[in-house]
Design a protein around this motif. Structure first.
Motif, PDB file in Angstrom:
ATOM      1  N   LYS A  48       0.866  -1.183   0.000  1.00  0.00           N
ATOM      2  CA  LYS A  48       0.000   0.000   0.000  1.00  0.00           C
ATOM      3  C   LYS A  48       0.895   1.223   0.000  1.00  0.00           C
ATOM      4  N   LEU A  49       0.589   2.178  -0.886  1.00  0.00           N
ATOM      5  CA  LEU A  49       1.388   3.395  -1.009  1.00  0.00           C
ATOM      6  C   LEU A  49       0.552   4.615  -0.693  1.00  0.00           C
ATOM      7  N   TYR A  50       1.192   5.578  -0.064  1.00  0.00           N
ATOM      8  CA  TYR A  50       0.562   6.856   0.231  1.00  0.00           C
ATOM      9  C   TYR A  50       1.532   7.951  -0.197  1.00  0.00           C
ATOM     10  N   PHE A  51       1.081   8.822  -1.084  1.00  0.00           N
ATOM     11  CA  PHE A  51       1.910   9.920  -1.571  1.00  0.00           C
ATOM     12  C   PHE A  51       1.539  11.174  -0.797  1.00  0.00           C
ATOM     13  N   GLU A  52       2.457  11.645   0.036  1.00  0.00           N
ATOM     14  CA  GLU A  52       2.229  12.814   0.880  1.00  0.00           C
ATOM     15  C   GLU A  52       3.284  13.870   0.563  1.00  0.00           C
ATOM     16  N   LYS A  53       3.104  15.039   1.137  1.00  0.00           N
ATOM     17  CA  LYS A  53       4.040  16.151   0.908  1.00  0.00           C
ATOM     18  C   LYS A  53       5.455  15.786   1.365  1.00  0.00           C
ATOM     19  N   GLU A  54       5.568  15.055   2.469  1.00  0.00           N
ATOM     20  CA  GLU A  54       6.880  14.682   3.017  1.00  0.00           C
ATOM     21  C   GLU A  54       7.573  13.606   2.200  1.00  0.00           C
ATOM     22  N   GLY A  55       6.816  12.876   1.396  1.00  0.00           N
ATOM     23  CA  GLY A  55       7.375  11.790   0.600  1.00  0.00           C
ATOM     24  C   GLY A  55       6.413  10.622   0.532  1.00  0.00           C
ATOM     25  N   ILE A  56       6.925   9.502   0.114  1.00  0.00           N
ATOM     26  CA  ILE A  56       6.117   8.297  -0.045  1.00  0.00           C
ATOM     27  C   ILE A  56       6.137   7.499   1.254  1.00  0.00           C
ATOM     28  N   TYR A  57       4.959   7.066   1.670  1.00  0.00           N
ATOM     29  CA  TYR A  57       4.805   6.149   2.802  1.00  0.00           C
ATOM     30  C   TYR A  57       4.407   4.800   2.218  1.00  0.00           C
ATOM     31  N   ALA A  58       5.115   3.745   2.606  1.00  0.00           N
ATOM     32  CA  ALA A  58       4.827   2.419   2.069  1.00  0.00           C
ATOM     33  C   ALA A  58       4.554   1.436   3.197  1.00  0.00           C
ATOM     34  N   ASP A  59       3.463   0.688   3.066  1.00  0.00           N
ATOM     35  CA  ASP A  59       3.158  -0.429   3.959  1.00  0.00           C
ATOM     36  C   ASP A  59       3.369  -1.693   3.148  1.00  0.00           C
ATOM     37  N   ILE A  60       4.282  -2.552   3.600  1.00  0.00           N
ATOM     38  CA  ILE A  60       4.657  -3.749   2.856  1.00  0.00           C
ATOM     39  C   ILE A  60       4.410  -4.970   3.730  1.00  0.00           C
ATOM     40  N   SER A  61       3.599  -5.898   3.223  1.00  0.00           N
ATOM     41  CA  SER A  61       3.313  -7.147   3.948  1.00  0.00           C
ATOM     42  C   SER A  61       4.035  -8.294   3.246  1.00  0.00           C
ATOM     43  N   VAL A  62       4.783  -9.073   4.024  1.00  0.00           N
ATOM     44  CA  VAL A  62       5.605 -10.140   3.458  1.00  0.00           C
ATOM     45  C   VAL A  62       5.487 -11.423   4.277  1.00  0.00           C
ATOM     46  N   LYS A  63       5.916 -12.509   3.645  1.00  0.00           N
ATOM     47  CA  LYS A  63       6.153 -13.780   4.326  1.00  0.00           C
ATOM     48  C   LYS A  63       7.655 -13.998   4.323  1.00  0.00           C
ATOM     49  N   VAL A  64       8.180 -14.484   5.431  1.00  0.00           N
ATOM     50  CA  VAL A  64       9.611 -14.736   5.553  1.00  0.00           C
ATOM     51  C   VAL A  64       9.829 -16.240   5.594  1.00  0.00           C
ATOM     52  N   ASP A  65      10.848 -16.702   4.877  1.00  0.00           N
ATOM     53  CA  ASP A  65      11.186 -18.123   4.896  1.00  0.00           C
ATOM     54  C   ASP A  65      11.727 -18.516   6.267  1.00  0.00           C
ATOM     55  N   TYR A  66      11.389 -19.726   6.690  1.00  0.00           N
ATOM     56  CA  TYR A  66      11.849 -20.258   7.966  1.00  0.00           C
ATOM     57  C   TYR A  66      13.373 -20.224   8.015  1.00  0.00           C
ATOM     58  N   GLY A  67      13.915 -19.786   9.140  1.00  0.00           N
ATOM     59  CA  GLY A  67      15.355 -19.786   9.338  1.00  0.00           C
ATOM     60  C   GLY A  67      16.005 -18.428   9.138  1.00  0.00           C
ATOM     61  N   TYR A  68      15.300 -17.483   8.573  1.00  0.00           N
ATOM     62  CA  TYR A  68      15.852 -16.139   8.369  1.00  0.00           C
ATOM     63  C   TYR A  68      15.560 -15.254   9.577  1.00  0.00           C
ATOM     64  N   ASN A  69      16.465 -14.366   9.859  1.00  0.00           N
ATOM     65  CA  ASN A  69      16.325 -13.420  10.960  1.00  0.00           C
ATOM     66  C   ASN A  69      15.323 -12.340  10.547  1.00  0.00           C
ATOM     67  N   VAL A  70      14.158 -12.305  11.183  1.00  0.00           N
ATOM     68  CA  VAL A  70      13.067 -11.419  10.782  1.00  0.00           C
ATOM     69  C   VAL A  70      13.447  -9.933  10.872  1.00  0.00           C
ATOM     70  N   PRO A  71      14.015  -9.445  11.990  1.00  0.00           N
ATOM     71  CA  PRO A  71      14.376  -8.020  12.027  1.00  0.00           C
ATOM     72  C   PRO A  71      15.401  -7.637  10.952  1.00  0.00           C
ATOM     73  N   GLU A  72      16.339  -8.535  10.689  1.00  0.00           N
ATOM     74  CA  GLU A  72      17.356  -8.269   9.667  1.00  0.00           C
ATOM     75  C   GLU A  72      16.728  -8.195   8.273  1.00  0.00           C
ATOM     76  N   VAL A  73      15.824  -9.108   7.972  1.00  0.00           N
ATOM     77  CA  VAL A  73      15.135  -9.115   6.674  1.00  0.00           C
ATOM     78  C   VAL A  73      14.290  -7.848   6.516  1.00  0.00           C
ATOM     79  N   ALA A  74      13.576  -7.459   7.563  1.00  0.00           N
ATOM     80  CA  ALA A  74      12.741  -6.259   7.506  1.00  0.00           C
ATOM     81  C   ALA A  74      13.595  -5.015   7.260  1.00  0.00           C
ATOM     82  N   PHE A  75      14.739  -4.929   7.921  1.00  0.00           N
ATOM     83  CA  PHE A  75      15.636  -3.791   7.733  1.00  0.00           C
ATOM     84  C   PHE A  75      16.165  -3.747   6.298  1.00  0.00           C
ATOM     85  N   LYS A  76      16.524  -4.906   5.747  1.00  0.00           N
ATOM     86  CA  LYS A  76      17.010  -4.966   4.366  1.00  0.00           C
ATOM     87  C   LYS A  76      15.930  -4.516   3.384  1.00  0.00           C
ATOM     88  N   ILE A  77      14.684  -4.889   3.658  1.00  0.00           N
ATOM     89  CA  ILE A  77      13.569  -4.451   2.805  1.00  0.00           C
ATOM     90  C   ILE A  77      13.463  -2.930   2.841  1.00  0.00           C
TER      91      ILE A  77
END
Length: 112
Positions: A48-77
């Protein structure tokens, strides 16, 4: 679909217009570059994208493969989305929220 315009601030004449679908495509590609993650597809689209004066706001929903570090994957995204959108469109990315909605258990990961 909406069109979003960018008028150059350096005095040049003319404008560049982006369709929101283009920005969505760039974000989808940015997410696909990250190993161990899949953008939510189907009825409940994962972007989901929102275009505002400050910039683009993005809400991204994902599935993570078992065994991956969730906070690390989210930061990389977040890093990948910000870099790709700003490099390809010259828009600023104000915020990227990543929602991990599930863990994907691959057949080879559940061996006993």
């Amino acid at each position: 679909m909406a069109l979003f315009k960018r008028v150059p601030s350096d005095g040049q004449k003319g404008k560049v217009s982006y369709n929101s679908g283009i920005v969505s495509g760039i974000i989808s590609l940015a997410v696909s570059e990250i190993e161990g993650v899949e953008l939510l597809q189907g009825k409940k689209r994962g972007l989901k994208l929102y275009f505002e004066k400050e910039g683009i706001y993005a809400d991204i929903s994902v599935k993570v493969d078992y065994g991956y570090n969730v906070p690390e994957v989210a930061f990389k995204i977040q890093q990948s989305v910000k870099h790709n959108v700003e490099a390809m469109t010259e828009y600023k990315v104000a915020k990227v929220d990543v929602y991990v909605v599930g863990v994907e258990f691959l057949d080879h990961a559940v061996e006993q």
